[in-house]
Design an enzyme around this catalytic site. Structure first.
Site, PDB file in Angstrom:
ATOM      1  N   SER A   7      -2.135 -12.882   1.364  1.00 31.84           N
ATOM      2  CA  SER A   7      -2.967 -11.496   0.902  1.00 31.84           C
ATOM      3  C   SER A   7      -4.251 -11.542   1.310  1.00 31.84           C
ATOM      4  O   SER A   7      -4.975 -12.624   0.796  1.00 31.84           O
ATOM      5  CB  SER A   7      -2.640 -10.750  -0.378  1.00 31.84           C
ATOM      6  N   HIS A  32      -0.496  -9.789   4.670  1.00 33.74           N
ATOM      7  CA  HIS A  32      -0.432  -8.634   3.766  1.00 33.74           C
ATOM      8  C   HIS A  32      -1.892  -8.113   3.588  1.00 33.74           C
ATOM      9  O   HIS A  32      -2.765  -8.763   3.286  1.00 33.74           O
ATOM     10  CB  HIS A  32      -0.051  -9.205   2.390  1.00 33.74           C
ATOM     11  N   ASP A  34      -4.081  -5.101   1.803  1.00 30.70           N
ATOM     12  CA  ASP A  34      -4.178  -4.257   0.597  1.00 30.70           C
ATOM     13  C   ASP A  34      -5.153  -3.176   0.855  1.00 30.70           C
ATOM     14  O   ASP A  34      -6.317  -3.649   1.016  1.00 30.70           O
ATOM     15  CB  ASP A  34      -4.466  -4.981  -0.700  1.00 30.70           C
ATOM     16  N   MET A  36      -7.144  -0.120  -0.909  1.00 33.03           N
ATOM     17  CA  MET A  36      -7.347   0.450  -2.124  1.00 33.03           C
ATOM     18  C   MET A  36      -8.343   1.590  -2.177  1.00 33.03           C
ATOM     19  O   MET A  36      -9.384   1.074  -1.485  1.00 33.03           O
ATOM     20  CB  MET A  36      -7.803  -0.636  -3.409  1.00 33.03           C
ATOM     21  N   HIS A  65      -0.271  -2.671   2.539  1.00 28.58           N
ATOM     22  CA  HIS A  65       0.095  -2.090   1.231  1.00 28.58           C
ATOM     23  C   HIS A  65      -0.991  -0.905   0.924  1.00 28.58           C
ATOM     24  O   HIS A  65      -2.140  -1.151   0.531  1.00 28.58           O
ATOM     25  CB  HIS A  65       0.199  -3.211   0.427  1.00 28.58           C
ATOM     26  N   MET A  67      -2.630   1.417  -1.660  1.00 24.75           N
ATOM     27  CA  MET A  67      -2.757   1.868  -2.984  1.00 24.75           C
ATOM     28  C   MET A  67      -3.716   2.868  -2.949  1.00 24.75           C
ATOM     29  O   MET A  67      -4.801   2.747  -3.454  1.00 24.75           O
ATOM     30  CB  MET A  67      -3.368   0.393  -3.822  1.00 24.75           C
ATOM     31  N   MET A 136       5.959  -4.788  -7.601  1.00 23.05           N
ATOM     32  CA  MET A 136       4.422  -4.993  -8.228  1.00 23.05           C
ATOM     33  C   MET A 136       4.732  -5.947  -9.310  1.00 23.05           C
ATOM     34  O   MET A 136       5.621  -5.559 -10.391  1.00 23.05           O
ATOM     35  CB  MET A 136       3.561  -4.047  -8.418  1.00 23.05           C
ATOM     36  N   PHE A 142      -6.415  -5.811  -8.198  1.00 19.55           N
ATOM     37  CA  PHE A 142      -7.057  -6.867  -8.219  1.00 19.55           C
ATOM     38  C   PHE A 142      -6.153  -8.118  -7.828  1.00 19.55           C
ATOM     39  O   PHE A 142      -4.805  -8.320  -8.186  1.00 19.55           O
ATOM     40  CB  PHE A 142      -7.759  -6.942  -9.537  1.00 19.55           C
ATOM     41  N   GLY A 143      -6.625  -9.199  -7.093  1.00 16.99           N
ATOM     42  CA  GLY A 143      -5.811 -10.171  -7.010  1.00 16.99           C
ATOM     43  C   GLY A 143      -6.260 -11.240  -8.085  1.00 16.99           C
ATOM     44  O   GLY A 143      -6.939 -10.968  -8.971  1.00 16.99           O
ATOM     45  N   GLY A 144      -5.460 -12.220  -8.296  1.00 14.01           N
ATOM     46  CA  GLY A 144      -5.721 -13.509  -9.108  1.00 14.01           C
ATOM     47  C   GLY A 144      -5.269 -13.070 -10.709  1.00 14.01           C
ATOM     48  O   GLY A 144      -5.817 -13.670 -11.533  1.00 14.01           O
ATOM     49  N   ASP A 174       4.917  -9.148  -4.931  1.00  9.55           N
ATOM     50  CA  ASP A 174       3.359  -9.026  -5.035  1.00  9.55           C
ATOM     51  C   ASP A 174       2.681  -9.115  -6.326  1.00  9.55           C
ATOM     52  O   ASP A 174       2.689  -8.143  -6.892  1.00  9.55           O
ATOM     53  CB  ASP A 174       3.140  -7.865  -4.266  1.00  9.55           C
ATOM     54  N   GLY A 175       1.923 -10.178  -6.303  1.00  8.83           N
ATOM     55  CA  GLY A 175       1.057 -10.255  -7.471  1.00  8.83           C
ATOM     56  C   GLY A 175       1.294 -11.628  -8.681  1.00  8.83           C
ATOM     57  O   GLY A 175       2.566 -11.687  -9.126  1.00  8.83           O
ATOM     58  N   GLY A 176       0.544 -12.729  -8.489  1.00  5.87           N
ATOM     59  CA  GLY A 176       0.616 -13.686  -9.371  1.00  5.87           C
ATOM     60  C   GLY A 176       1.784 -14.801  -8.996  1.00  5.87           C
ATOM     61  O   GLY A 176       2.107 -15.492  -9.957  1.00  5.87           O
TER      62      GLY A 176
HETATM   63  C1  DX5 Z   1      -2.908  -6.535  -5.976  1.00  4.61           C
HETATM   64  C2  DX5 Z   1      -2.450  -6.666  -4.429  1.00  4.61           C
HETATM   65  C3  DX5 Z   1      -2.145  -8.086  -3.944  1.00  4.61           C
HETATM   66  C4  DX5 Z   1      -2.870  -9.184  -4.371  1.00  4.61           C
HETATM   67  C5  DX5 Z   1      -2.272 -10.170  -4.826  1.00  4.61           C
HETATM   68  O1  DX5 Z   1      -3.306  -5.188  -6.228  1.00  4.61           O
HETATM   69  O2  DX5 Z   1      -1.542  -5.706  -4.140  1.00  4.61           O
HETATM   70  O3  DX5 Z   1      -1.479  -8.298  -2.684  1.00  4.61           O
HETATM   71  O4  DX5 Z   1      -3.731  -9.484  -3.171  1.00  4.61           O
HETATM   72  O5  DX5 Z   1      -3.001 -11.134  -5.306  1.00  4.61           O
HETATM   73  P1  DX5 Z   1      -2.577 -12.419  -6.036  1.00  4.61           P
HETATM   74  O6  DX5 Z   1      -1.503 -13.224  -5.252  1.00  4.61           O
HETATM   75  O7  DX5 Z   1      -3.829 -13.393  -6.197  1.00  4.61           O
HETATM   76  O8  DX5 Z   1      -2.120 -11.974  -7.279  1.00  4.61           O
HETATM   77 ZN    ZN Z   2      -0.432  -6.001  -2.302  1.00  6.42          ZN
END
Ligand code: DX5
Ligand code: ZN
Length: 222
Positions: A7, A32, A34, A36, A65, A67, A136, A142-144, A174-176
């Site tokens: 991502s 990927h 994102d 938003m 993706h 959002m 999800m 958010f990432g991380g 996707d996520g974590g």
């Molecule tokens: C979150 C995004 C993810 C994000 C994942 O809303 O859709 O794609 O970048 O990031 P990580 O892998 O750090 O959770």
């Molecule tokens: Zn995503």
């Protein structure tokens, strides 16, 4: 063999070109991307000019993706930006059947994204039409963030639904996603793993992509 989609949300935007080249060189399968809007999710990421620039250097398919609210407004724009697979949030669309078919008619793969609270059963009457379902495993925005453990059960239920309806949809998570849960996710039935923080915060992102790619199905599923 499962696919890896780093991502770019977690890339270093001051040297985005170098991070994209690293993904090009790596064993990753997709980018990927994102998007938003600050309305559907509390955060704003990046928009069309940045994605256009990404498309100029990326040599792997763009997995976009969205959002955003009313994503239908931008289907053509994303097609023109070179999107391979366009995924829209189930919760953001009223006429999902129409939207999925519009995406496919524009020549892209169509994906539907489920938030952590949305059960897979809502896809009963659309699963045969979609190319990908993105589960999800954090709340989007958010990432991380921390991986939600309920995801494993959702993947298993989605796999059942795909089988029952003879759908060819891929399952993306996707996520974590990290090196600890990757094997369990594959074991449960995930076809595509998205990873932001795990890749870009590691000392050697290219090697980390390789480790995610080599992750073997395994690990007990709760
Ligand atoms: C979150 C995004 C993810 C994000 C994942 O809303 O859709 O794609 O970048 O990031 P990580 O892998 O750090 O959770
Ligand atoms: Zn995503």
């Amino acid at each position: 063999m499962h696919l890896i989609a780093p991502s770019l949300l977690s890339a270093d935007f001051t040297r985005l070109g170098e991070d994209i080249e690293m993904v090009n060189r790596s064993r990753a399968d997709w980018f990927h991307v994102d998007v938003m809007d600050g309305v559907f999710v509390p955060n704003i990421s990046f928009g069309m000019p940045v994605i256009k620039a990404i498309g100029r250097v990326a040599r792997k398919p763009l997995d976009v993706h969205l959002m955003i609210v009313q994503p239908e407004r931008y289907f053509e724009v994303f097609r023109d930006l070179g999107t391979y697979c366009l995924s829209i949030q189930y919760e953001a669309v009223t006429h999902l059947h129409r939207a999925v078919h519009q995406i496919k008619e524009l020549g892209m793969k169509a994906g539907v994204v489920l938030n952590p609270h949305t059960p897979v059963d809502v896809l009963q009457d659309i699963i045969a039409d979609v190319d990908l379902v993105l589960i999800m495993s954090v709340n989007p925005g958010f990432g991380g963030q921390k991986f939600i453990e309920n995801t494993y059960g959702k993947i298993l239920r989605l796999k059942e639904l795909i089988k029952a309806k003879q759908s060819s949809a891929l399952i993306e998570v996707d996520g974590g996603v990290d090196l600890n849960n990757a094997g369990k996710l594959i074991q449960a039935g995930a076809d595509v793993l998205v990873a932001g923080n795990t890749v870009f915060s590691s000392a050697d992102p290219e090697a980390t992509i390789g480790l995610l790619k080599d992750a073997a199905a395994g690990g007990a599923i709760q």
